[in-house]
Write a protein that holds these residues in place. Structure first.
Motif, PDB file in Angstrom:
ATOM      1  N   THR A   1      13.988  51.303   8.636  1.00  0.00           N
ATOM      2  CA  THR A   1      13.109  51.853   9.544  1.00  0.00           C
ATOM      3  C   THR A   1      11.996  52.266   8.680  1.00  0.00           C
ATOM      4  OG1 THR A   1      14.963  53.037  10.587  1.00  0.00           O
ATOM      5  CG2 THR A   1      12.670  53.907  11.030  1.00  0.00           C
ATOM      6  N   LEU A   2      10.763  51.616   9.427  1.00  0.00           N
ATOM      7  CA  LEU A   2       9.376  52.031   8.747  1.00  0.00           C
ATOM      8  C   LEU A   2       8.744  52.927   9.682  1.00  0.00           C
ATOM      9  CD1 LEU A   2       7.425  51.061   6.386  1.00  0.00           C
ATOM     10  CD2 LEU A   2       6.769  49.357   7.885  1.00  0.00           C
ATOM     11  N   SER A   3       8.294  54.084   9.424  1.00  0.00           N
ATOM     12  CA  SER A   3       7.804  54.745  10.344  1.00  0.00           C
ATOM     13  C   SER A   3       6.977  56.022   9.762  1.00  0.00           C
ATOM     14  CB  SER A   3       8.803  55.606  11.328  1.00  0.00           C
ATOM     15  OG  SER A   3       9.506  56.510  10.514  1.00  0.00           O
ATOM     16  N   ARG A   4       6.468  56.669  10.788  1.00  0.00           N
ATOM     17  CA  ARG A   4       5.455  57.874  10.331  1.00  0.00           C
ATOM     18  C   ARG A   4       5.569  58.904  11.504  1.00  0.00           C
ATOM     19  NH1 ARG A   4       1.799  59.793   6.771  1.00  0.00           N
ATOM     20  NH2 ARG A   4       0.067  60.981   7.852  1.00  0.00           N
ATOM     21  N   ALA A   5       5.644  60.164  11.040  1.00  0.00           N
ATOM     22  CA  ALA A   5       5.646  61.222  12.044  1.00  0.00           C
ATOM     23  C   ALA A   5       4.646  62.235  11.496  1.00  0.00           C
ATOM     24  CB  ALA A   5       7.064  61.907  12.198  1.00  0.00           C
ATOM     25  N   GLU A   6       3.800  62.549  12.156  1.00  0.00           N
ATOM     26  CA  GLU A   6       2.742  63.520  11.895  1.00  0.00           C
ATOM     27  C   GLU A   6       2.391  64.556  13.103  1.00  0.00           C
ATOM     28  OE1 GLU A   6      -0.310  60.595  10.895  1.00  0.00           O
ATOM     29  OE2 GLU A   6      -0.634  60.422  12.752  1.00  0.00           O
ATOM     30  N   GLN A   7       1.709  65.621  12.470  1.00  0.00           N
ATOM     31  CA  GLN A   7       1.458  66.687  13.562  1.00  0.00           C
ATOM     32  C   GLN A   7       0.103  67.347  13.346  1.00  0.00           C
ATOM     33  OE1 GLN A   7       4.430  69.319  11.904  1.00  0.00           O
ATOM     34  NE2 GLN A   7       5.471  69.154  13.896  1.00  0.00           N
ATOM     35  N   LYS A   8      -0.566  67.790  14.371  1.00  0.00           N
ATOM     36  CA  LYS A   8      -1.789  68.596  13.910  1.00  0.00           C
ATOM     37  C   LYS A   8      -2.161  69.759  14.713  1.00  0.00           C
ATOM     38  CE  LYS A   8      -5.589  66.523  17.169  1.00  0.00           C
ATOM     39  NZ  LYS A   8      -6.784  65.932  17.000  1.00  0.00           N
ATOM     40  N   PHE A   9      -2.432  70.811  14.142  1.00  0.00           N
ATOM     41  CA  PHE A   9      -2.612  72.017  14.623  1.00  0.00           C
ATOM     42  C   PHE A   9      -4.013  72.637  14.673  1.00  0.00           C
ATOM     43  CE2 PHE A   9       1.609  73.330  15.314  1.00  0.00           C
ATOM     44  CZ  PHE A   9       2.309  72.418  14.640  1.00  0.00           C
ATOM     45  N   GLN A  10      -4.834  72.550  15.825  1.00  0.00           N
ATOM     46  CA  GLN A  10      -6.115  72.870  15.745  1.00  0.00           C
ATOM     47  C   GLN A  10      -6.359  73.726  16.768  1.00  0.00           C
ATOM     48  OE1 GLN A  10      -8.249  69.321  17.280  1.00  0.00           O
ATOM     49  NE2 GLN A  10      -9.700  69.624  15.710  1.00  0.00           N
TER      50      GLN A  10
ATOM     51  N   ILE B   1       3.785  63.747  21.375  1.00  0.00           N
ATOM     52  CA  ILE B   1       4.212  64.646  21.876  1.00  0.00           C
ATOM     53  C   ILE B   1       3.258  66.185  22.086  1.00  0.00           C
ATOM     54  CG2 ILE B   1       6.002  66.494  21.294  1.00  0.00           C
ATOM     55  CD1 ILE B   1       7.378  64.488  19.610  1.00  0.00           C
ATOM     56  N   GLN B   2       3.172  66.641  23.131  1.00  0.00           N
ATOM     57  CA  GLN B   2       2.102  67.732  23.351  1.00  0.00           C
ATOM     58  C   GLN B   2       2.888  69.007  23.298  1.00  0.00           C
ATOM     59  OE1 GLN B   2       0.002  67.272  26.939  1.00  0.00           O
ATOM     60  NE2 GLN B   2       0.991  65.330  27.001  1.00  0.00           N
ATOM     61  N   ASN B   3       2.232  70.224  22.656  1.00  0.00           N
ATOM     62  CA  ASN B   3       2.842  71.316  22.670  1.00  0.00           C
ATOM     63  C   ASN B   3       3.901  71.419  21.577  1.00  0.00           C
ATOM     64  OD1 ASN B   3       1.131  72.318  24.613  1.00  0.00           O
ATOM     65  ND2 ASN B   3       2.480  71.872  26.032  1.00  0.00           N
ATOM     66  N   VAL B   4       3.878  70.907  20.445  1.00  0.00           N
ATOM     67  CA  VAL B   4       4.721  71.335  19.295  1.00  0.00           C
ATOM     68  C   VAL B   4       4.565  72.554  18.934  1.00  0.00           C
ATOM     69  CG1 VAL B   4       5.008  70.361  16.972  1.00  0.00           C
ATOM     70  CG2 VAL B   4       4.497  68.845  18.695  1.00  0.00           C
TER      71      VAL B   4
ATOM     72  N   GLY C   1       0.432  72.620  18.748  1.00  0.00           N
ATOM     73  CA  GLY C   1      -0.108  71.447  18.267  1.00  0.00           C
ATOM     74  C   GLY C   1       0.452  70.463  18.875  1.00  0.00           C
ATOM     75  N   ARG C   2       0.133  69.278  18.363  1.00  0.00           N
ATOM     76  CA  ARG C   2       0.393  68.088  19.013  1.00  0.00           C
ATOM     77  C   ARG C   2       1.042  67.023  17.761  1.00  0.00           C
ATOM     78  NH1 ARG C   2      -2.452  65.358  22.496  1.00  0.00           N
ATOM     79  NH2 ARG C   2      -3.660  67.090  23.774  1.00  0.00           N
TER      80      ARG C   2
END
Lengths: 274, 892
Positions: free
Chosen positions: B729-738, B679-682, B704-705
């Motif tokens: 469900t086995l999952s991961r959701a993460e974000q980054k703001f740089q 995802i772009q532009n979170v 962020g992304r």
């Protein structure tokens, strides 16, 4: 396969809430200080952060060189114990700008931004209002009295205020007793009433209120402080934040300094509930 | 398609001989020519044959010809199965072929001495609708199977199907789970309209049961990642406070999570809650929650189907980055009148439906009102004094079958929530919508739908006490027009295309004095206007019995239009009030910014056999409207904002692949899916962001992304004494703001877990039918605790102990798990005198959190009340006790 599922389920269910292990973090410098228009000794407090589960809540810094500077004069402060540095008696001048300078024993120079001492319109009067409530311990019906501060808000600029309350000369200092006002919605109002039901009094108490002026950055900092001490963790809670105010480590720019150095004018009044 | 080519050996020999002879002696030329003419020059059609009188099939007649050394080329598969009657002996090839042509339509022609035979069957269309025989409700997703193979089609959202096939006779099977299937032999020799009525399998119920779709739907359907909710009396699973709810049900499916109790919204495959397009009969719903997110605004009694598209999103949908939740309301029984309803601890509801003109038009009207009006705090503290929280819903739908080719629907929804906030403030919010739809059949192959929608979401807070008592309002109004077309070329190819356009009018905030005595000044933030449009084209193709593809392209755009004030900022500094370089005043209806993009979508389905398939898909979606919230868990007070010159659209790229298998004759359906989403532009907030009536909120936002990936396992048993499902469900959701600006960077610009990231999420639901009237059900849920930021230190400021934090979301809360049980007791279905009882009712007793686990929702970090000056970490649970509930439901 079936047994594996069964055993793992049992193990999962039996895991109770374990002791929370708090992470380590870097120790940061914390600064707190205010300049007011009151004729008195002004103070600045320096400390360091401590681990969250420590019995003490701060670590005093005893060996720094501190001064409050206006455009023309420098007021040196001397250490008086518990991380507190005191100045000689002086009164801040309205519309003057002040800056805090700290030199740590390590040689680091910490500086605040220049803070303007905004004037405050006088606190006209205090009215008293009340509501019915139940005593949290006994469950009895009681009447809670609270103050309504009345003052005029100037139209020309955006004003920020803080009310500080005292009950029988004792400072009311719980996190939810931090009262902040921004004139965004009441700009220019005369005899503006501000209800403060967070400050609770009983019959016979003396209410003393102080109205302080704040700069925008002071107001923003105290708002963040209030959110971080009242609504973290609740279901409408805010995200945890770092309380970086208007201070900077000039020597090592990437070292964060927490806290705030502000300037206010103060107007006070008091009333007895009878 | 094998082509049978027959050569008579002898003539080939003769040809070779001819060549050999020619080389040798020219005086044999004439003889040779004469010979070769005899061998190959003679028109094959004039060749002599012998066919006796009799009745032959086309293929056997052709076999006789080739036995007699006639060169024929044809495909035996394509020859008709018709019979040819020969009444008098046939002596030439031409006679035989002409007879065949006259009686069956098989064509022939001569090409290079070979006779080519062909048969062009005419194509005809079989179309119509499949309905419930009792109520006339369209059955959505019912299947039509041809000649007991896997070929066929499925009804669309309006119960409509269309099959274009070659002329012939077919064995058709019409099926829908929970209903008796209908087998029909149909001779297709012209276009036929065939309306099918299916009756429910169970004896007594009047209610329409929509559990799963056709038994092999999950294998047959090209769309991976589509989940259909199992609602209705047939699935009496335990719900919170006994209130059946679509979103609570959705949380039991793989890939769908929420932050916790008391947090509204669904996180689907690592997406934020504003990334789900929630449509109620086509109208977008912005806040689908009543009562702290535990009860949604959709009253299950009026819902026909709920499809959650979380993997592949067909090109006709768009505008949100993670999923589409398509909710279709029932139409109302067009034959009989019924009243149904129920009452529980939380709410009471009543639904009435029936024909306006029998078999032609019907209505459906439903109302729901909260009872007791308590809040979560009251529930936990066991106090029920003063009215705190209340809600109500109204649903209405009217439909009218004008004629066989035209149908009109009018549906509406109105909902209101009210809640006390703070000392004396009252918060109200609600959605209202109205949809008008016209289904039109241009031909049995071309289906179209024209829709006009108006919807509004309002939020209001009024406070008579604060500094300057005020009323604060914000709202979003949408006007939308949609035109959708479907062209069913033949059972193997369908083309869908259409155009949608939505006008958004968004008022971020307006704050006016409570009354004339208030000293508040009026503050009105500018209304934002934008037009969101899209055009799409998609093709569903079955290349063979095994391979089918659905692909398409969507072009979407957002035009920001005036009147408004647009700020531009110094690009070298982070945005703030101080860095505004220009303020543009845009006039009414003038376009001041455009966003847009192409959204390709593709989904492939390969069937290994009837019971196994693999599906893979890719989606790209643009989202132009964002929910801005600075609380950890979403709240009704959050603000919606459109993309513009300062806020970019959120763009997601989603890849998924899945394996689907039906076991034990469709009694067990299973799937294993893997997904990856970028995802772009979170959007997130700066610390301590000022959101209240902020004119330039872009100064408080971070860009962020995000990325999320995971695996979803789902096994469901649909029939039998014990039914249920397991979802993991086995999952991961993460974000980054740089950013180059430190105030816009979080956690030093590295990826950190999103607030709703939960690694494991296991649900096990079971329903045991003890007897026709009694069933027991249980639901067990285990989830990894959500991420949390723990303090790394503390200090004192202003006399208060303040926790200090460093990196966000580096720790986790303890795991969450809970068991719920319920018991359903249905009333007698037969009266004492043997007649069927008209009132069908049942009681539902449920227990929430049976072993009373205090699941930790968050921590409080504060000064200890017992030992002042020290701090403690206090866990906070929302429901730490067992909560029983009783609900009564009836229908007559």
């Amino acid at each position: 396969m079936k047994y594996l599922c069964l055993i793992s389920t049992v193990l999962l269910l039996s895991c109770g809430v374990s002791e929370i292990e708090l992470p380590d973090g870097t120790q940061l410098l914390v600064v707190e200080g205010w300049v007011t228009n009151q004729e008195k000794q002004h103070w600045v407090k320096l400390s360091r952060t401590v681990p969250f589960d420590d019995n003490n809540s701060e670590l005093a810094i005893e060996d720094a060189v501190v001064s409050i500077n206006s455009e023309f004069i420098s007021y040196p402060l001397t250490y008086s114990g518990n991380g507190i540095y005191l100045s000689d008696i002086f009164a801040g001048i309205e519309s003057s700008n002040y800056q805090l300078n700290i030199e740590l024993i390590t040689g680091d120079l910490i500086q605040s931004e220049w803070e303007q001492l905004y004037p405050v319109s006088p606190l006209e009067s205090i009215e008293v209002s009340f509501f019915d409530d139940q005593d949290p311990e006994t469950g009895e019906d009681i009447v809670v009295y609270y103050p309504v501060g009345i003052w005029d808000d100037p139209l020309e600029e955006t004003n920020y205020y803080r009310y500080i309350g005292y009950r029988n000369d004792v400072l009311l200092n719980d996190p939810n007793e931090l009262i902040l006002i921004n004139d965004q919605f009441v700009n220019g109002a005369d005899s503006l009433p501000h209800h403060m039901p967070e400050l609770r009094y009983a019959l016979g108490d003396e209410i003393k209120l102080e109205l302080h002026s704040l700069s925008k950055s002071g107001f923003d900092f105290l708002e963040l402080l209030k959110l971080q001490t009242t609504s973290l963790g609740s279901s409408s809670g805010t995200s945890p934040a770092t309380l970086i105010g208007n201070l900077k480590n000039v020597t090592n720019e990437n070292q964060i300094v927490l806290g705030f150095f502000g300037a206010s004018s103060v107007s006070a009044d008091s009333v007895l509930i009878n | 398609m094998p082509i049978k080519i027959t050569f008579a050996m002898k003539s080939r020999d003769e040809t070779l001989y001819f060549i050999a002879m020619k080389r040798r002696l020219t005086h044999f030329l004439f003889f040779s020519v004469f010979l070769s003419y005899l061998a190959v020059g003679q028109n094959p059609l004039q060749k002599e044959v012998h066919i006796e009188t009799g009745i032959y099939s086309v293929v056997s007649l052709l076999n006789l010809l080739s036995d007699q050394k006639i060169n024929l080329a044809y495909s035996s598969d394509l020859m008709p199965s018709d019979r040819v009657t020969v009444t008098s002996k046939l002596t030439t090839v031409n006679q035989v072929l002409k007879k065949i042509k006259n009686q069956t339509g098989v064509q022939f022609r001569l090409s290079d001495d070979i006779i080519l035979l062909s048969y062009q069957r005419k194509m005809y269309t079989l179309s119509g609708t499949i309905k419930d025989s009792q109520s006339g409700e369209a059955l959505i997703g019912a299947s039509i199977l041809i000649n007991s193979g896997t070929r066929g089609t499925v009804t669309n959202t309006y119960g409509f199907y269309s099959l274009t096939m070659p002329e012939g006779t077919y064995d058709l099977s019409f099926r829908f789970v929970g209903y008796r299937s209908s087998e029909q032999k149909l001779k297709l020799d012209q276009n036929i309209e065939y309306i099918v009525s299916l009756s429910e399998n169970t004896e007594v119920l009047d209610e329409v049961v929509v559990s799963s779709i056709a038994p092999d739907y999950n294998v047959q359907n090209t769309i991976p990642g589509i989940s259909r909710i199992s609602l209705g009396e047939d699935w009496p699973i335990p719900y919170f406070l006994g209130e059946e709810d679509i979103f609570q049900n959705a949380l039991l499916l793989p890939g769908i999570q929420s932050i916790g109790e008391d947090a509204s919204g669904l996180n689907i495959r690592g997406g934020a809650i504003d990334q789900n397009l929630i449509l109620l009969d086509g109208a977008p719903i912005y806040n689908p929650n009543h009562f702290y997110g535990l009860i949604s605004v959709f009253s299950p009694e009026v819902i026909n189907t709920v499809d959650i598209m979380k993997g592949y999103i067909p090109p006709q949908y768009g505008g949100r980055a993670s999923s589409v939740i398509n909710i279709v309301q029932k139409e109302g029984n067009n034959q009989e009148y019924h009243v149904s309803g129920g009452m529980g601890l939380v709410s009471g509801r009543l639904t009435a439906e029936g024909p306006i003109k029998k078999n032609e038009s019907s209505f459906l009207f439903s109302a729901r009102q909260s009872l007791l009006n308590f809040s979560i705090e009251d529930l936990v503290n066991e106090s029920l004094d003063d009215s705190r929280t209340s809600f109500r819903d109204f649903n209405a739908k009217i439909n009218w079958i004008v004629n066989n080719n035209n149908k009109i629907y009018l549906s509406g929804y109105y909902g209101q929530d009210r809640n006390r906030a703070g000392f004396d403030a009252i918060r109200k919010w609600g959605n209202k919508s109205m949809t008008l739809r016209w289904n039109h059949l241009f031909s049995p192959k071309i289906f179209s739908n024209f829709t006009a929608i108006v919807s509004e979401y309002t939020y209001q807070i009024s406070d008579p006490q604060e500094v300057g008592s005020f009323i604060g309002k914000s709202n979003i109004v949408n006007f939308a027009l949609k035109a959708d077309f479907g062209w069913v070329i033949n059972p193997a190819h369908t083309i869908d295309f259409g155009v949608h356009t939505i006008l958004h009018k968004l008022k971020p905030g307006e704050r006016i004095p409570f009354d004339e005595n208030a000293s508040t000044v009026e503050t009105i933030l500018d209304t934002e206007h934008a037009i969101e449009s899209s055009v799409y084209l998609s093709h569903m193709a079955e290349f063979s019995e095994k391979l089918s593809v659905q692909y398409g392209i969507r072009l979407s755009s957002l035009l920001s239009i005036g009147p408004s004030e647009v700020y531009t900022y110094d690009p070298n500094l982070s945005k703030s009030d101080a860095t505004i370089t220009d303020t543009l005043n845009i006039f009414k209806r003038k376009i001041h910014h455009r966003h847009g993009g192409w959204e390709p979508r593709i989904s492939l389905n390969y069937h290994f056999n009837e019971n196994n398939s693999i599906k893979a898909s890719y989606n790209k979606t643009y989202q132009y409207i964002h929910l801005i919230s600075n609380t950890v868990a979403p709240a009704p007070t959050d603000i919606w904002k459109l993309s513009d010159s300062n806020i970019k659209p959120t763009i997601s790229d989603h890849y998924s692949v899945g394996f689907y298998r039906n076991l034990r004759d469709n009694k067990l359906e299973a799937s294993l899916e893997f997904f990856y989403k970028k995802i772009q532009n979170v959007i997130d907030f700066k610390d301590g962001a000022d959101l209240l009536f902020n004119e330039n909120i872009e100064t408080e936002l971070l860009n962020g992304r995000g990325q999320s990936y995971g695996m979803e396992l789902f096994i469901k048993r649909n029939t039998g004494k014990i039914r249920g499902w397991l979802s993991y469900t086995l999952s991961r959701a993460e974000q980054k703001f740089q950013s180059r600006f430190s105030e816009l960077t979080i956690n030093n610009g590295s990826y950190f877990p999103s607030n709703f990231n939960k690694a494991h999420d296991i649900t096990l639901v079971g329903v045991l039918s003890v007897s026709p009237r009694v069933s027991l059900s249980s639901s067990f849920n285990y989830k990894t605790g959500r991420p949390i930021t723990l303090p790394v230190g503390k200090f004192i400021f202003d006399g208060k102990i303040v926790p200090n934090f460093e990196n966000r979301n580096q720790n986790r809360l303890p795991s969450y798990h809970r068991l719920d049980l319920s018991l359903k007791l249905a009333g007698q279905s037969i009266k004492k005198n043997g007649q069927i009882r008209r009132n069908h009712d049942y009681w539902l007793f449920s227990l929430y959190n049976v072993y009373a686990r205090k699941n930790i929702y968050s921590y409080f970090f504060r000064e200890s009340e017992l030992v002042p000056g020290t701090t403690e970490v206090l866990p906070y649970s929302i429901f730490g006790t067992i909560i029983p509930a009783v609900t009564y439901n009836f229908r007559f």
